[in-house]
Design a protein around this motif. Structure first.
Motif, mmCIF file in Angstrom:
data_model
loop_
_atom_site.group_PDB
_atom_site.id
_atom_site.type_symbol
_atom_site.label_atom_id
_atom_site.label_comp_id
_atom_site.label_asym_id
_atom_site.label_seq_id
_atom_site.Cartn_x
_atom_site.Cartn_y
_atom_site.Cartn_z
ATOM 1 N N GLU A 55 -9.764 -1.571 8.170
ATOM 2 C CA GLU A 55 -10.574 -2.802 8.093
ATOM 3 C C GLU A 55 -10.238 -3.322 9.567
ATOM 4 O OE1 GLU A 55 -9.176 -5.578 4.898
ATOM 5 O OE2 GLU A 55 -9.283 -3.784 3.489
ATOM 6 N N GLU B 21 -5.377 -5.174 9.895
ATOM 7 C CA GLU B 21 -5.727 -5.991 8.982
ATOM 8 C C GLU B 21 -5.465 -5.410 7.480
ATOM 9 O OE1 GLU B 21 -6.296 -9.257 8.208
ATOM 10 O OE2 GLU B 21 -7.641 -9.041 9.984
ATOM 11 N N GLY B 22 -5.762 -4.019 7.126
ATOM 12 C CA GLY B 22 -5.777 -3.556 5.950
ATOM 13 C C GLY B 22 -4.829 -2.275 5.461
ATOM 14 N N GLU C 277 0.851 -1.162 -0.145
ATOM 15 C CA GLU C 277 -0.121 0.147 0.140
ATOM 16 C C GLU C 277 0.811 1.355 0.039
ATOM 17 O OE1 GLU C 277 -3.156 -0.045 -0.205
ATOM 18 O OE2 GLU C 277 -3.731 -2.012 0.167
ATOM 19 N N LYS D 103 0.102 -5.015 5.794
ATOM 20 C CA LYS D 103 -1.109 -5.093 6.208
ATOM 21 C C LYS D 103 -1.298 -6.808 6.320
ATOM 22 C CE LYS D 103 -3.175 -4.968 1.775
ATOM 23 N NZ LYS D 103 -3.958 -4.515 0.736
ATOM 24 N N SER E 250 -6.523 0.455 3.677
ATOM 25 C CA SER E 250 -7.954 0.770 3.893
ATOM 26 C C SER E 250 -8.206 0.328 5.492
ATOM 27 C CB SER E 250 -8.940 0.112 3.158
ATOM 28 O OG SER E 250 -8.385 -1.519 2.998
ATOM 29 N N ARG F 256 -13.814 -2.007 11.909
ATOM 30 C CA ARG F 256 -13.677 -1.229 10.818
ATOM 31 C C ARG F 256 -14.267 0.257 11.066
ATOM 32 N NH1 ARG F 256 -14.190 -3.760 5.250
ATOM 33 N NH2 ARG F 256 -14.053 -5.413 6.382
#
Lengths: 157, 157
Positions: free
Chosen positions: B123, B62-63, A41, B96, B121, B136
């Protein structure tokens, strides 16, 4: 291992810039930190600039934010409005889409080093002081769209 | 001005952690660098840890990717596999989704400082050593889903 072993990462002064725009970055030695750390990312590079070297041609990104953390030495940040000295611990940030080109120049007698991170989407960008831009798909062109060379990679900038 | 004027950014030791998990981060002083620099794709915080302070409870995302650059002083990076000392110029990266919780602890007698950047993102994620996770939408809960307190903000982690 989350701590990055910098010495284990290849250091390269490769550039895709066409001549004569490649000359000022010959003393720019980069390590691909994000790839070494498994990041997808975030983009991240560790950069050493020899005395006299530039970090890039002065540029801006249409779709990517950039942030830089100076680690050692000193460099001059060049923008439309002029120059600002950066020393160890200084941070600089460039929001996507702001058409104020930036680069760092090492005008000191010692190497300097920094980390540059980025995130966002590849939407191309342009260089402030020369007739060059790069496209969404990573090709260097003149502002009228005619390509430089044989579709040289536009990464790193 | 792309160079960040750290002194002009409010420094806060706020945390949304419920007691007793908030105690170890009372000596964590953060500045919101990304917001000050106008960044929207990258998150970035400048953090000072007083002697004894933790950067966070040990956690993973997580993200979101995270990357840290040590600026001054020294801290211990704690992970599942043990501890690693970080000093000025060291870089650490956490991809992530890798469920190996991390935090930094300042076990020295002097303050230390670093920059932490993130992208990806929201998450949620979880804490390795305590019965807590975050959702989230930014709420702290136990692993069985029961909430802590009155929907306290889960930012910063």
């Amino acid at each position: 291992m989350p701590k990055i072993d910098l010495e284990s990462i290849e250091q390269t002064n490769n550039t895709g810039y066409p001549p004569p725009f490649n000359a000022p970055v010959a003393g720019r030695w980069q390590r691909k930190v994000a790839e070494a750390g498994g990041l997808t990312e975030l983009g991240a590079r560790h950069v050493v600039l020899e005395p006299g070297a530039w970090s890039s041609q002065r540029h801006w990104h249409e779709g990517e934010d950039e942030l830089l953390v100076m680690i050692s030495g000193r460099a001059v940040l060049v923008e439309d409005a002029g120059e600002t000295e950066l020393v160890a611990g200084d941070i600089a940030a460039w929001p996507k889409g702001v058409r104020n080109g930036h680069n760092l120049i090492n005008r000191s007698d010692e190497p300097c080093s920094f980390v540059c991170v980025s995130a966002g989407s590849e939407e191309g960008g342009a260089y402030s002081d020369i007739d060059m831009m790069w496209t969404r798909d990573g090709r260097f062109t003149r502002r009228d769209g005619t390509p430089y060379g044989d579709a040289l990679s536009a990464k790193p900038r």
